[in-house]
Design a protein around this motif. Structure first.
Motif, mmCIF file in Angstrom:
data_model
loop_
_atom_site.group_PDB
_atom_site.id
_atom_site.type_symbol
_atom_site.label_atom_id
_atom_site.label_comp_id
_atom_site.label_asym_id
_atom_site.label_seq_id
_atom_site.Cartn_x
_atom_site.Cartn_y
_atom_site.Cartn_z
ATOM 1 N N LYS A 120 0.845 -1.186 0.000
ATOM 2 C CA LYS A 120 0.000 0.000 0.000
ATOM 3 C C LYS A 120 0.886 1.244 0.000
ATOM 4 O O LYS A 120 2.032 1.189 0.424
ATOM 5 C CB LYS A 120 -0.876 0.028 1.258
ATOM 6 C CG LYS A 120 -1.999 -0.997 1.231
ATOM 7 C CD LYS A 120 -2.918 -0.785 2.414
ATOM 8 C CE LYS A 120 -4.075 -1.768 2.393
ATOM 9 N NZ LYS A 120 -5.010 -1.516 3.490
ATOM 10 N N THR A 121 0.315 2.345 -0.465
ATOM 11 C CA THR A 121 1.017 3.619 -0.353
ATOM 12 C C THR A 121 1.080 3.979 1.126
ATOM 13 O O THR A 121 0.093 3.873 1.833
ATOM 14 C CB THR A 121 0.258 4.710 -1.122
ATOM 15 O OG1 THR A 121 0.216 4.323 -2.488
ATOM 16 C CG2 THR A 121 0.920 6.054 -0.980
ATOM 17 N N LEU A 122 2.264 4.354 1.583
ATOM 18 C CA LEU A 122 2.449 4.615 3.010
ATOM 19 C C LEU A 122 2.590 6.102 3.275
ATOM 20 O O LEU A 122 3.362 6.782 2.601
ATOM 21 C CB LEU A 122 3.738 3.946 3.491
ATOM 22 C CG LEU A 122 3.696 2.476 3.862
ATOM 23 C CD1 LEU A 122 5.110 1.997 4.136
ATOM 24 C CD2 LEU A 122 2.842 2.290 5.092
ATOM 25 N N GLU A 146 -6.043 12.515 5.116
ATOM 26 C CA GLU A 146 -6.861 11.314 4.954
ATOM 27 C C GLU A 146 -8.256 11.667 4.457
ATOM 28 O O GLU A 146 -8.807 11.020 3.573
ATOM 29 C CB GLU A 146 -6.934 10.572 6.298
ATOM 30 C CG GLU A 146 -7.492 9.178 6.207
ATOM 31 C CD GLU A 146 -8.890 9.062 6.771
ATOM 32 O OE1 GLU A 146 -9.398 7.946 6.812
ATOM 33 O OE2 GLU A 146 -9.498 10.094 7.163
ATOM 34 N N ALA A 147 -8.806 12.752 5.006
ATOM 35 C CA ALA A 147 -10.170 13.154 4.664
ATOM 36 C C ALA A 147 -10.288 13.553 3.198
ATOM 37 O O ALA A 147 -11.368 13.493 2.618
ATOM 38 C CB ALA A 147 -10.608 14.308 5.568
ATOM 39 N N ASN A 156 -6.054 1.674 -0.655
ATOM 40 C CA ASN A 156 -4.668 1.396 -1.032
ATOM 41 C C ASN A 156 -3.655 2.246 -0.265
ATOM 42 O O ASN A 156 -2.503 2.355 -0.645
ATOM 43 C CB ASN A 156 -4.470 1.632 -2.528
ATOM 44 C CG ASN A 156 -5.248 0.634 -3.344
ATOM 45 O OD1 ASN A 156 -5.308 -0.541 -2.988
ATOM 46 N ND2 ASN A 156 -5.887 1.105 -4.408
ATOM 47 N N VAL A 157 -4.130 2.890 0.801
ATOM 48 C CA VAL A 157 -3.239 3.752 1.572
ATOM 49 C C VAL A 157 -3.169 3.265 3.020
ATOM 50 O O VAL A 157 -4.173 2.853 3.596
ATOM 51 C CB VAL A 157 -3.731 5.224 1.574
ATOM 52 C CG1 VAL A 157 -2.685 6.127 2.221
ATOM 53 C CG2 VAL A 157 -4.041 5.693 0.178
ATOM 54 N N GLN A 158 -1.975 3.290 3.568
ATOM 55 C CA GLN A 158 -1.818 3.004 4.982
ATOM 56 C C GLN A 158 -1.206 4.234 5.631
ATOM 57 O O GLN A 158 -0.145 4.708 5.193
ATOM 58 C CB GLN A 158 -0.903 1.782 5.182
ATOM 59 C CG GLN A 158 -0.930 1.212 6.583
ATOM 60 C CD GLN A 158 -2.266 0.562 6.918
ATOM 61 O OE1 GLN A 158 -2.828 -0.174 6.110
ATOM 62 N NE2 GLN A 158 -2.798 0.871 8.083
ATOM 63 N N PHE A 159 -1.865 4.771 6.639
ATOM 64 C CA PHE A 159 -1.305 5.900 7.387
ATOM 65 C C PHE A 159 -0.641 5.346 8.635
ATOM 66 O O PHE A 159 -1.291 4.651 9.428
ATOM 67 C CB PHE A 159 -2.407 6.886 7.771
ATOM 68 C CG PHE A 159 -3.060 7.557 6.599
ATOM 69 C CD1 PHE A 159 -2.578 8.767 6.120
ATOM 70 C CD2 PHE A 159 -4.149 6.973 5.964
ATOM 71 C CE1 PHE A 159 -3.167 9.376 5.024
ATOM 72 C CE2 PHE A 159 -4.753 7.582 4.877
ATOM 73 C CZ PHE A 159 -4.255 8.793 4.398
ATOM 74 N N ALA A 160 0.644 5.621 8.790
ATOM 75 C CA ALA A 160 1.345 5.067 9.946
ATOM 76 C C ALA A 160 1.906 6.188 10.809
ATOM 77 O O ALA A 160 2.545 7.107 10.315
ATOM 78 C CB ALA A 160 2.462 4.140 9.487
ATOM 79 N N GLN A 187 -7.223 1.906 7.989
ATOM 80 C CA GLN A 187 -6.165 2.632 7.278
ATOM 81 C C GLN A 187 -5.118 3.242 8.203
ATOM 82 O O GLN A 187 -4.118 3.741 7.751
ATOM 83 C CB GLN A 187 -6.793 3.710 6.362
ATOM 84 C CG GLN A 187 -7.459 4.874 7.072
ATOM 85 C CD GLN A 187 -8.920 4.611 7.410
ATOM 86 O OE1 GLN A 187 -9.299 3.508 7.789
ATOM 87 N NE2 GLN A 187 -9.751 5.637 7.293
ATOM 88 N N TRP A 188 -5.384 3.218 9.524
ATOM 89 C CA TRP A 188 -4.435 3.804 10.471
ATOM 90 C C TRP A 188 -3.633 2.719 11.174
ATOM 91 O O TRP A 188 -4.178 1.712 11.607
ATOM 92 C CB TRP A 188 -5.162 4.630 11.532
ATOM 93 C CG TRP A 188 -5.948 5.776 10.984
ATOM 94 C CD1 TRP A 188 -7.300 5.809 10.776
ATOM 95 C CD2 TRP A 188 -5.457 7.048 10.570
ATOM 96 N NE1 TRP A 188 -7.674 7.024 10.256
ATOM 97 C CE2 TRP A 188 -6.557 7.807 10.114
ATOM 98 C CE3 TRP A 188 -4.184 7.631 10.530
ATOM 99 C CZ2 TRP A 188 -6.436 9.111 9.633
ATOM 100 C CZ3 TRP A 188 -4.057 8.918 10.058
ATOM 101 C CH2 TRP A 188 -5.173 9.650 9.607
ATOM 102 N N THR A 189 -2.330 2.941 11.296
ATOM 103 C CA THR A 189 -1.489 2.039 12.080
ATOM 104 C C THR A 189 -0.607 2.877 12.991
ATOM 105 O O THR A 189 -0.073 3.907 12.558
ATOM 106 C CB THR A 189 -0.578 1.198 11.166
ATOM 107 O OG1 THR A 189 -1.404 0.472 10.266
ATOM 108 C CG2 THR A 189 0.254 0.211 11.964
ATOM 109 N N PHE A 190 -0.468 2.456 14.222
ATOM 110 C CA PHE A 190 0.433 3.126 15.158
ATOM 111 C C PHE A 190 1.554 2.158 15.488
ATOM 112 O O PHE A 190 1.312 0.980 15.727
ATOM 113 C CB PHE A 190 -0.319 3.536 16.435
ATOM 114 C CG PHE A 190 -1.319 4.628 16.199
ATOM 115 C CD1 PHE A 190 -2.532 4.360 15.581
ATOM 116 C CD2 PHE A 190 -1.034 5.927 16.578
ATOM 117 C CE1 PHE A 190 -3.452 5.364 15.339
ATOM 118 C CE2 PHE A 190 -1.952 6.948 16.352
ATOM 119 C CZ PHE A 190 -3.159 6.669 15.731
#
Lengths: 255, 260
Positions: A120-122, A146-147, A156-160, A187-190
């Motif tokens: 995914k796009t990071l 993100e919004a 296709n996006v992962q926000f980390a 879509q969110w990862t910490f």
């Protein structure tokens, strides 16, 4: 590992020789195992075949394995960029952050390496949850970005969000932070790392940070966008700056 | 059989102690509290006891490392971890240029490479605070920063050309028994990226702007310590994949507590 096998074979073939030699051999083996450095098995792309193509693309996308001239226009073939090669082979390129082998814990308590985020796009940022000044604005920037990404692209996006304070920011705390900030979606990862893993990661992103007190850090405010193979494509620096370019990059990558 | 096992045990002991003989190349640094030039807002920092390599890592030693870890040779190193200048003074993967003194400190190495080298020996890079703590000593005093001679010597080195080609161990050792912290090359530190001296320090809301502009020198803890100011400025401008001519490294090791 290879050394072990090699010596092991040796030990077996020597079976009929006196026990003495076996002893010496196994001592040697032991020492080799003890003293040899653990070398990370990072991906090497050097053996990848180079691909050449006519600069005018007379034959469309056709590529050659060797240097030569185009049979149509006679121009010298040009080597293709690593980028497209990596796309074809699905290998990790040398610029990819997936070369980092450090381990991370997610807010869900799973242990991962960065390569697990491949595909995914990071969009990544470094924060810490006890931060009162810059981070809420950085987090707001992330939410804002993100919004503005349409739903079909979001998948296709992962926000980390990577913590620079791994001691305080346990997976539990990160989870609570995620819920509190309405960032608990797929879509969110910490990520919580180790001191050394975080330092290394920050260096890859050129993020600078230092601990001011046990609960306070100063740090650079950078949002980084990586393509699905972990190659850095865009960095946005500063707080509350215009997100336009970042969003454009994400849309481009998730087309 | 038991005698054999015993002799085996003895042999391995002997070899082990031979290997630990390398630890002689490290000096024990007794930790303490001190005020670095730019610590956490010019307050006292605490350094724990640790051991430090008495010499910077040499070309020779780095060559050995490359033989054992080919992934750090210049043709194989991953671009993420080293820029184009990495080992640019080496004629091939395992040999430096002919003109290079094998006993001189290794240079043109990135932070990632330096870190890997130290970790490979069960050591690590020193922190900025640790490095500065040991580096403030001269031959006789552990904190020589107030002596005019201390700063003069370092600044004289900054002006002297090509010192990086000298062998390690030729400058006088300092009060801790450590050589060449000043005089040959600058050195990587583990947390060099904790020095926020670049543009970010203005954009961020941190209190480091006294680090940045001209007035900073006046606010510095120790006005005399212009040399240290230059080191911090350099660190602030580095990126971890940079490989530079005048930048080498040495390793440190934590002192493991015997009883836990």
């Amino acid at each position: 590992m290879i050394i072990v096998n090699k010596n092991h074979e040796k030990v077996i073939t020597m079976k009929n020789v006196s026990k003495h030699i076996r002893l010496i051999l196994s001592t040697f083996l032991l020492l080799v195992v003890v003293t040899s450095c653990k070398s990370d098995h990072s991906k090497n792309t050097e053996h990848e075949l180079a691909a050449y193509q006519c600069p005018m693309q007379c034959e469309g996308d056709k590529t050659y394995d060797e240097i030569g001239t185009c049979p149509v226009c006679k121009m010298d073939l040009k080597q293709l960029e690593n980028d497209s090669k990596a796309l074809e082979t699905n290998e990790i390129s040398e610029e990819s952050i997936f070369n980092l082998t450090s381990k991370w814990h997610t807010e869900e308590g799973n242990e991962i390496v960065l390569e697990d985020l491949k595909g995914k796009t990071l969009v990544m940022v470094m924060i810490y949850t006890s931060c009162k000044a810059a981070c809420p604005r950085l987090v707001a920037d992330m939410r804002n970005i993100e919004a503005q990404i349409p739903a079909e692209n979001i998948k296709n996006v992962q926000f980390a969000l990577v913590s620079i304070d791994p001691e305080t920011d346990t997976p539990e705390r990160l989870k609570a932070f995620a819920i509190e900030n309405a960032m608990d979606g797929e879509q969110w990862t910490f990520l919580q790392g180790t001191d050394s893993g975080v330092r290394e990661f920050a260096n890859v992103l050129s993020v600078k940070y230092k601990e001011i007190s046990p609960i306070d850090f100063s740090h650079s405010n950078i949002i980084s966008v990586f393509n699905s193979r972990g190659e850095l494509k865009h960095q946005q620096e500063g707080l509350g700056v215009n997100n336009k370019e970042t969003i454009e990059t994400i849309l481009e990558l998730t087309k | 059989m038991t005698t054999k096992i015993f002799s085996l045990f003895l042999v391995s002991l002997a070899i082990q102690s031979f290997m630990f003989g390398q630890a002689k190349d490290m000096a024990v640094i007794e930790g303490s509290r001190y005020i670095p030039l730019y610590g956490r807002d010019s307050t006292v920092v605490e350094v724990q006891d640790f051991k430090m390599d008495i010499y910077p890592v040499t070309i020779e030693a780095y060559q050995q490392f490359l033989k054992e870890n080919p992934k750090w040779t210049k043709s194989k190193v991953v671009k993420l971890f080293a820029d184009k200048s990495y080992l640019t003074n080496w004629k091939n993967d395992l040999e430096p240029n002919d003109a290079i003194n094998p006993k001189s400190p290794v240079n043109y190495v990135s932070w990632f490479a330096a870190k890997a080298y130290c970790e490979c020996q069960d050591k690590r890079l020193p922190t900025v605070d640790e490095w500065e703590y040991v580096a403030m000593a001269d031959e006789t005093t552990k904190d020589a920063r107030i002596k005019p001679s201390y700063n003069e010597k370092i600044l004289a080195w900054y002006e002297a050309p090509r010192t990086k080609e000298n062998s390690v161990g030729e400058t006088p050792k300092n009060a801790w028994g450590v050589y060449d912290l000043h005089g040959l090359v600058w050195e990587w530190t583990l947390d060099f990226n904790s020095v926020l001296i670049t543009g970010e320090s203005r954009k961020d809301m941190d209190n480091d702007n006294n680090l940045f502009c001209g007035s900073a020198a006046i606010n510095a803890t120790d006005l005399m310590n212009y040399a240290a100011f230059m080191r911090y400025a350099t660190r602030g401008s580095l990126k971890a994949k940079y490989a530079m001519k005048n930048l080498g490294f040495r390793c440190v090791q934590d002192i493991k507590e015997e009883t836990k």
